[in-house]
Structure formats: C-alpha cells, structure tokens
Scaffold this motif. Structure first.
Motif, PDB file in Angstrom:
ATOM      1  N   ASP A 208      24.156   6.179  37.130  1.00 25.95           N
ATOM      2  CA  ASP A 208      23.847   6.392  38.541  1.00 25.95           C
ATOM      3  C   ASP A 208      22.538   5.722  38.924  1.00 25.95           C
ATOM      4  N   LYS A 209      21.526   5.848  38.079  1.00 22.09           N
ATOM      5  CA  LYS A 209      20.234   5.230  38.380  1.00 22.09           C
ATOM      6  C   LYS A 209      20.349   3.709  38.425  1.00 22.09           C
ATOM      7  N   GLU A 210      21.103   3.136  37.470  1.00 19.67           N
ATOM      8  CA  GLU A 210      21.271   1.686  37.454  1.00 19.67           C
ATOM      9  C   GLU A 210      22.016   1.207  38.690  1.00 19.67           C
ATOM     10  N   ARG A 211      23.014   1.958  39.117  1.00 13.44           N
ATOM     11  CA  ARG A 211      23.765   1.605  40.315  1.00 13.44           C
ATOM     12  C   ARG A 211      22.845   1.661  41.531  1.00 13.44           C
ATOM     13  N   ASN A 212      22.059   2.724  41.636  1.00 13.90           N
ATOM     14  CA  ASN A 212      21.123   2.853  42.758  1.00 13.90           C
ATOM     15  C   ASN A 212      20.073   1.753  42.732  1.00 13.90           C
TER      16      ASN A 212
ATOM     17  N   GLY B  67      20.401  -1.279  41.509  1.00  8.72           N
ATOM     18  CA  GLY B  67      21.042  -2.520  41.952  1.00  8.72           C
ATOM     19  C   GLY B  67      21.202  -2.565  43.461  1.00  8.72           C
ATOM     20  N   LYS B  68      21.575  -1.430  44.030  1.00  8.64           N
ATOM     21  CA  LYS B  68      21.717  -1.332  45.476  1.00  8.64           C
ATOM     22  C   LYS B  68      20.373  -1.571  46.160  1.00  8.64           C
ATOM     23  N   MET B  69      19.330  -1.004  45.597  1.00 12.19           N
ATOM     24  CA  MET B  69      17.995  -1.162  46.173  1.00 12.19           C
ATOM     25  C   MET B  69      17.519  -2.607  46.068  1.00 12.19           C
ATOM     26  N   LYS B  70      17.832  -3.278  44.977  1.00 10.93           N
ATOM     27  CA  LYS B  70      17.439  -4.683  44.825  1.00 10.93           C
ATOM     28  C   LYS B  70      18.122  -5.556  45.873  1.00 10.93           C
ATOM     29  N   ARG B  71      19.407  -5.285  46.113  1.00 16.56           N
ATOM     30  CA  ARG B  71      20.123  -6.051  47.138  1.00 16.56           C
ATOM     31  C   ARG B  71      19.516  -5.802  48.519  1.00 16.56           C
ATOM     32  N   GLU B  72      19.192  -4.544  48.800  1.00 18.86           N
ATOM     33  CA  GLU B  72      18.592  -4.197  50.088  1.00 18.86           C
ATOM     34  C   GLU B  72      17.245  -4.905  50.254  1.00 18.86           C
TER      35      GLU B  72
ATOM     36  N   SER C 206      11.233   0.276  56.231  1.00 20.66           N
ATOM     37  CA  SER C 206      10.818   1.686  56.278  1.00 20.66           C
ATOM     38  C   SER C 206      11.896   2.578  55.652  1.00 20.66           C
ATOM     39  N   VAL C 207      13.162   2.274  55.915  1.00 18.44           N
ATOM     40  CA  VAL C 207      14.258   3.042  55.303  1.00 18.44           C
ATOM     41  C   VAL C 207      14.252   2.824  53.791  1.00 18.44           C
ATOM     42  N   TYR C 208      14.027   1.581  53.396  1.00 11.60           N
ATOM     43  CA  TYR C 208      13.981   1.228  51.968  1.00 11.60           C
ATOM     44  C   TYR C 208      12.847   1.977  51.265  1.00 11.60           C
ATOM     45  N   ASP C 209      11.677   2.018  51.886  1.00 12.76           N
ATOM     46  CA  ASP C 209      10.534   2.711  51.281  1.00 12.76           C
ATOM     47  C   ASP C 209      10.833   4.190  51.059  1.00 12.76           C
ATOM     48  N   LYS C 210      11.504   4.808  52.021  1.00 14.66           N
ATOM     49  CA  LYS C 210      11.889   6.219  51.852  1.00 14.66           C
ATOM     50  C   LYS C 210      12.860   6.377  50.683  1.00 14.66           C
ATOM     51  N   ALA C 211      13.811   5.455  50.560  1.00 15.19           N
ATOM     52  CA  ALA C 211      14.776   5.510  49.458  1.00 15.19           C
ATOM     53  C   ALA C 211      14.077   5.322  48.111  1.00 15.19           C
ATOM     54  N   VAL C 212      13.092   4.421  48.075  1.00 14.85           N
ATOM     55  CA  VAL C 212      12.342   4.194  46.826  1.00 14.85           C
ATOM     56  C   VAL C 212      11.587   5.472  46.436  1.00 14.85           C
ATOM     57  N   MET C 213      10.969   6.108  47.400  1.00 20.67           N
ATOM     58  CA  MET C 213      10.243   7.344  47.090  1.00 20.67           C
ATOM     59  C   MET C 213      11.192   8.415  46.562  1.00 20.67           C
ATOM     60  N   LYS C 214      12.354   8.525  47.157  1.00 18.16           N
ATOM     61  CA  LYS C 214      13.344   9.500  46.706  1.00 18.16           C
ATOM     62  C   LYS C 214      13.788   9.160  45.271  1.00 18.16           C
ATOM     63  N   TYR C 215      14.023   7.868  45.033  1.00 16.09           N
ATOM     64  CA  TYR C 215      14.445   7.402  43.708  1.00 16.09           C
ATOM     65  C   TYR C 215      13.388   7.732  42.657  1.00 16.09           C
TER      66      TYR C 215
END
Length: 142
Positions: free
Chosen positions: A73-77, A79-84, A130-139
C-alpha cells in the motif's frame, strides 16, 4: 504465518533448495533467503507467480502478512504521489515558461490570452501542490 514462513514451507514441501526456488522465479538464492528471513518481500508479480505455481491463493499469501500488505500500500501511494508531483512540476514550470516568454513579445490579444493560460496553469499547479503537501503529511504520519 508471514509471507517468508509461507515461502519457506512451500519450498520445503516441494523438496526444493533456495537456489531451485529462486531459479523458478528468476531471482537469486540470496533473494529467496531474504524473503524467508523477512529482510525483503517478493514483488506483486512474483507473488502471483508463486500463487499460480503452488496452487495457494494470493489472498492466503497476502492476508497472512499484514506488514507486506502495508508495504505494498505504501509503495502504491508513493508511486501515485510521484506521478502527482510530476504533474505539478509540469504545470508550474510550463506555466512560468509561457508567461516569461510572452513578456518580451509585443502587446496583442494573443499575448494576453497566452499569458492568461500560463497564469491559469501556474494557479492549478499551486492548488495541486497544496493538496499534494497535505497528502505527503498524511503519508508521513502513517
């Protein structure tokens, strides 16, 4: 039982050495040893091959090992974050390039429209950032 233990049991039940098992899945003996000792995990493609080859359900392989499920799950997330991040970089970079390149052109309706498009791209990039930064913090909190 964890995935490493399951692999070890499967291998031994079929009278295979780590080297033979590794050759079957195109990996080294050391890789099989690392799997069995929980130092690393097989990739998803290899897990599917193991499942097919030994007639054990993928569900059984994965559900038994919560750490592996979390790692996948972490690797999938990730990869998604890298694409974003790539999309964000494109939008802000291209938008900035468009705006800067138009500043030297003569005044015209076309120039204004192109600058507007560039500014919109930058705005979308900033919003996505800004959305990405929130996702990174959650991750990172997981």
């Amino acid at each position: 039982m964890n995935i490493g233990g399951t692999i070890s049991v499967l291998r031994k039940e079929h009278g295979m050495t780590q080297k033979e098992f590794g050759e079957m899945f195109h990996v080294t003996r050391q890789t099989v040893s690392n799997w069995e000792n929980e130092k690393s995990y097989p990739d998803l493609h290899t897990l599917v091959e193991i499942s097919n080859r030994f007639g054990i359900s993928l569900d059984t392989l994965l559900k038994e090992d919560q750490l592996l499920v979390e790692k996948i799950d972490k690797e999938r997330n990730y990869g998604k974050m890298k694409r974003e991040k790539s999309v964000i970089d494109f939008l802000t970079g291209a938008g900035t390039g468009i705006v800067v390149s138009c500043l030297a052109s003569p005044d015209s309706v076309r120039r204004t429209a192109v600058i507007l498009v560039g500014l919109i791209m930058i705005g979308i990039g900033w919003y996505k950032k800004s959305v990405y930064d929130k996702a990174v913090m959650k991750y990172l909190e997981e």
